[in-house]
Write an enzyme that holds these catalytic residues in place. Sequence first.
Site: not given
Ligand code: MN
Length: 430
Positions: A256, A137, A132, A202, A130, A236, A243
Amino acid sequence: MTFPLIDETHDPCLESWVESARNHPDFPVQNLPYGIFSHGNGRRRLGTAIGNFILDLSAIADYLPIDQDVLRGISLNELFSLSANDRTVLRGALSKLLCDAGNKDAISVHLYPSDACELHLPATIGDYTDFYVGIHHATNIGRLFRPENPLLPNYKYVPIGYHGRASSIRPSGLPVRRPTGQQKSSDADAPVFGPSTRLDYELELGVWIGRGNEPGEIIPISEAQDHIAGFCLLNDWSARDFQAWEYVPLGPFLAKNFHSTISPWVITAEALAPFRMAQPVRPADDPQPLPYLWDEEDQAKGALAIELEVYLTSAAMREAGLEPQRLSSGPAANMYWTAQQMVTHHASNGCNLSPGDLLGTGTISAPTSDGFGSLIELSKGGKEMIQLPTGEQRAFLKDGDEVRFKAVARAEGFVPIGFGECRAIIEPAR
Ligand code: MN
C-alpha cells in the site's frame, strides 16, 4: 456538534465575474477550494480554483480579512489550523471579491489559466492513516480472503484503520511506477520477488485534518467536525499479490505504501455545508456505536451527498481516441462510520492529530457491482475479466492504464461542486 452552516456563499443565484465559473462542473463560485499551485517556473503559492482559472491568494492577501502570513505560505497547514469561524470569514470575503464586479480590475490580474499551472500537494502531510469504513468493500474483500467469515467481530464496534505512509502521497497526474515485491501463489511453496501482477486502485475520500489536539487529549465526537478542514479524492494504489502474502499478522505494509494519489484541491468543510446528509441507519441487529462515538447531530448530518466515479483508459484506448470507460459509480455515503467518528476514534487514546494530517476512508464500494470501488471486487479476485472497447481485458491494471476518479457533491436547490482531477498512469516496473 456544529457543522458549517449554509450561508450566502452557497446561494445558487451567485454568479462570478469570472465567466467560466458559471455552470463549471467542478469549480463554480460556490466551491472555492484551496490548493498550492505554481505558474511556469514561479514559486509555489496558495490559490483557489474559480472556473478555468486559479486565483493567486498570496497576491490579494491585502483584500482578505486574515493574517497575511497564512496566505503567503507554500502549504495550507496554517490555513488548516484556523478556527472554523476564521475559515468561514475568509470564504465569505473571497466569495464577495469574486462576485462583485467592482473588484474585477484589481483582482483579475492575479488569475492564471489552470491549464498553464501545476498543482502540488496542498499541505505538508505529517501523518497519514487509512481507515476501512467502506462496509461493502470490507465485506467483499473479506469474503475473498475469508469466505466463511468476511467481517471480523470488531468491525461494527471499531472504525478499523492502520497507519500509512505520508512520504509517498503524490498529487494527481504523477505516474505510478509498478511496484516490485514478494508474492506467493497458493500452489507455490515459497514466494518470488518481482513486479506486482495484481496492481489495483482503491476509491477513497481523503479527510484533511484542520485544528489538531494536544498529546493525551481526546477529541469528543461533539467537536470532531471542528477538526476537519476539508476533503479530497484519494487513490490508495494497492498490490493485491503483496497484500495477500504480507498482511498477516500486522496488516498492510508494502502493498500500500509505494504511492497514493490525491486530488490536489481541498474541498472545504464550509463548501460542503449544503451537501450534508444523515448517516445511513444501521441494520436493526447491528450494535449501536459505543457512547464516545455516538452523537445525534453526527448521525443526522455526518455523511456527505457525494457521487463517486471511476474511469479507466488503456494506452490503446487513448491511441484510438476512445472515451474513458466508466468502471463504477456510487455514493460516498456507503460508509459504516462518519469522518467525525474516524477523527474521534483516532484521538480516543490521546493520539495527537495535527493540521495537514490526512485520513483515508478506505475503499468506498456499494452492495452491487456497479459501485465496486476496486478491481479486486469488480473482477471477483481476478477471476472475471472486464471488457474494454478495444477488445482488451482487465482483471488488474496493465502498464499504460490510466485510472481517473471523479466526485461531485449534489443537493436539491444548490449548485453542484466537483473535486477536480485525481488521475495517474501506470508505468512499467523498474
Ligand atoms: Mn486503502
